[in-house]
Design a protein around this motif. Structure first.
Motif, PDB file in Angstrom:
ATOM      1  N   ALA A  15      15.543   5.579   7.323  1.00 32.99           N
ATOM      2  CA  ALA A  15      15.588   4.915   6.169  1.00 32.99           C
ATOM      3  C   ALA A  15      14.701   3.644   6.351  1.00 32.99           C
ATOM      4  O   ALA A  15      14.139   3.085   5.565  1.00 32.99           O
ATOM      5  N   ASN A  16      14.886   2.936   7.483  1.00 31.49           N
ATOM      6  CA  ASN A  16      14.443   1.814   7.852  1.00 31.49           C
ATOM      7  C   ASN A  16      12.877   1.914   8.021  1.00 31.49           C
ATOM      8  O   ASN A  16      12.206   1.221   7.366  1.00 31.49           O
ATOM      9  N   HIS A  17      12.361   2.925   8.913  1.00 30.04           N
ATOM     10  CA  HIS A  17      10.930   3.080   8.952  1.00 30.04           C
ATOM     11  C   HIS A  17      10.384   3.615   7.670  1.00 30.04           C
ATOM     12  O   HIS A  17       9.200   2.872   7.455  1.00 30.04           O
ATOM     13  N   VAL A  18      10.922   4.458   6.769  1.00 27.98           N
ATOM     14  CA  VAL A  18      10.266   4.819   5.661  1.00 27.98           C
ATOM     15  C   VAL A  18      10.300   3.691   4.622  1.00 27.98           C
ATOM     16  O   VAL A  18       9.191   3.669   3.853  1.00 27.98           O
ATOM     17  N   LEU A  19      11.234   2.836   4.703  1.00 26.21           N
ATOM     18  CA  LEU A  19      11.065   1.612   3.774  1.00 26.21           C
ATOM     19  C   LEU A  19       9.971   0.578   4.150  1.00 26.21           C
ATOM     20  O   LEU A  19       9.359   0.128   3.369  1.00 26.21           O
ATOM     21  N   LEU A  20      10.124   0.554   5.564  1.00 24.48           N
ATOM     22  CA  LEU A  20       8.903  -0.212   6.088  1.00 24.48           C
ATOM     23  C   LEU A  20       7.446   0.142   5.661  1.00 24.48           C
ATOM     24  O   LEU A  20       6.907  -0.700   5.185  1.00 24.48           O
ATOM     25  N   TYR A  21       7.477   1.397   5.861  1.00 29.03           N
ATOM     26  CA  TYR A  21       6.230   2.085   5.786  1.00 29.03           C
ATOM     27  C   TYR A  21       5.710   1.752   4.215  1.00 29.03           C
ATOM     28  O   TYR A  21       4.647   1.550   3.771  1.00 29.03           O
ATOM     29  N   GLY A  22       6.726   2.081   3.400  1.00 28.05           N
ATOM     30  CA  GLY A  22       6.477   2.124   1.877  1.00 28.05           C
ATOM     31  C   GLY A  22       6.230   0.642   1.473  1.00 28.05           C
ATOM     32  O   GLY A  22       5.270   0.525   0.566  1.00 28.05           O
ATOM     33  N   VAL A  23       6.939  -0.482   1.842  1.00 27.35           N
ATOM     34  CA  VAL A  23       6.592  -1.753   1.470  1.00 27.35           C
ATOM     35  C   VAL A  23       5.449  -2.317   2.060  1.00 27.35           C
ATOM     36  O   VAL A  23       4.642  -2.847   1.233  1.00 27.35           O
ATOM     37  N   LEU A  24       5.238  -1.961   3.319  1.00 27.75           N
ATOM     38  CA  LEU A  24       3.732  -2.263   3.877  1.00 27.75           C
ATOM     39  C   LEU A  24       2.464  -1.525   3.236  1.00 27.75           C
ATOM     40  O   LEU A  24       1.440  -2.408   3.139  1.00 27.75           O
ATOM     41  N   LEU A  25       2.861  -0.316   2.221  1.00 33.23           N
ATOM     42  CA  LEU A  25       1.575   0.321   1.713  1.00 33.23           C
ATOM     43  C   LEU A  25       1.606  -0.685   0.353  1.00 33.23           C
ATOM     44  O   LEU A  25       0.695  -0.832  -0.462  1.00 33.23           O
ATOM     45  N   ALA A  26       2.900  -0.772  -0.356  1.00 34.16           N
ATOM     46  CA  ALA A  26       3.044  -1.281  -1.389  1.00 34.16           C
ATOM     47  C   ALA A  26       2.231  -2.862  -1.526  1.00 34.16           C
ATOM     48  O   ALA A  26       2.118  -3.251  -2.553  1.00 34.16           O
ATOM     49  N   LEU A  27       2.853  -3.588  -0.684  1.00 37.63           N
ATOM     50  CA  LEU A  27       2.547  -5.061  -0.635  1.00 37.63           C
ATOM     51  C   LEU A  27       0.890  -5.117  -0.828  1.00 37.63           C
ATOM     52  O   LEU A  27       0.606  -6.089  -1.754  1.00 37.63           O
ATOM     53  N   PRO A  28      -0.228  -4.523  -0.142  1.00 34.81           N
ATOM     54  CA  PRO A  28      -1.607  -4.807  -0.314  1.00 34.81           C
ATOM     55  C   PRO A  28      -1.808  -4.645  -1.919  1.00 34.81           C
ATOM     56  O   PRO A  28      -2.643  -5.078  -2.402  1.00 34.81           O
ATOM     57  N   VAL A  29      -1.391  -3.290  -2.240  1.00 34.53           N
ATOM     58  CA  VAL A  29      -1.718  -2.767  -3.538  1.00 34.53           C
ATOM     59  C   VAL A  29      -1.080  -3.888  -4.830  1.00 34.53           C
ATOM     60  O   VAL A  29      -1.918  -4.184  -5.479  1.00 34.53           O
ATOM     61  N   SER A  30       0.028  -4.377  -4.604  1.00 30.40           N
ATOM     62  CA  SER A  30       0.509  -5.473  -5.577  1.00 30.40           C
ATOM     63  C   SER A  30      -0.335  -7.053  -5.452  1.00 30.40           C
ATOM     64  O   SER A  30      -0.583  -7.449  -6.407  1.00 30.40           O
TER      65      SER A  30
END
Length: 200
Positions: free
Chosen positions: A124-139
């Motif tokens: 869960a931690n890895h999935v959330l990390l990857y997801g947030v790291l992808l979403a941050l540049p987009v936002s």
């Protein structure tokens, strides 16, 4: 005879096809209990860029405040703003590459000996990390080029979530190092080549 020859030809072509499949180099492909050199390098490169991102984030607020006040932003803040933008895009590309490597090369760690709850928490931690790291540049791009008032708070919220996830990630790594005393921490050290042993 003709049927046997045809079947032998098919088998031969199948074997040749398998032999011609290029193997993934060791520095790209992980082995059980050990990340590949490329995975380690990308991990620490993201860490370094995130340090830069955090240190340049305040310049974005200053430059936007100056714009709203009708004054010219400081040139240094504008430069830091550019660094932050391109740093975020770099993180997006690196994380996407890490996910691709994970899909192609598989997972390095053999977690079968860990408790089921620990495996779920780590995943869960890895999935959330990857997801947030992808979403941050987009936002961040959306906030800069489209609507800062709307996307800016989203970017800030994602940044705070990332800091929480990083803290949990670091705590988990130290727990493996100091409490469980297994090899999980050492797997991501850049020049470590010793495969990890299962946790007891």
């Amino acid at each position: 005879m003709t049927g046997n020859s045809t079947e032998e030809g098919r088998v031969s072509r199948k074997l040749e096809g398998r032999m011609n499949v290029p193997t993934v180099p060791r520095w790209v492909r992980p082995v059980p209990g050990q990340y590949s050199l490329l995975q380690k390098a990308l991990h620490w490169l993201v860490v370094a860029i995130l340090v830069v991102q955090l240190s340049t984030s305040s310049a974005i607020e200053r430059s936007h405040t100056a714009h709203h006040q009708g004054v010219e932003p400081d040139p240094w803040d504008l430069l830091l703003h550019e660094v932050h933008t391109y740093g975020g895009l770099a993180v997006f590309c690196i994380v996407a590459l890490r996910i691709l490597l994970r899909i192609v090369g598989g997972v390095s760690a053999d977690t079968r000996d860990q408790a089921r709850l620990l495996r779920i928490a780590a995943t869960a931690n890895h999935v959330l990390l990857y997801g947030v790291l992808l979403a941050l540049p987009v936002s961040g791009v959306a906030a800069r080029y489209f609507d800062f008032v709307y996307y800016g708070p989203i970017h800030v919220a994602l940044t705070r979530l990332l800091l929480v996830l990083i803290l949990l990630h670091v705590v988990a790594a130290l727990w493996h190092l100091l409490i469980r005393r297994d090899e999980v921490f050492g797997r991501m050290l850049l020049f470590s080549s010793r495969p990890g042993k299962p946790a007891s």
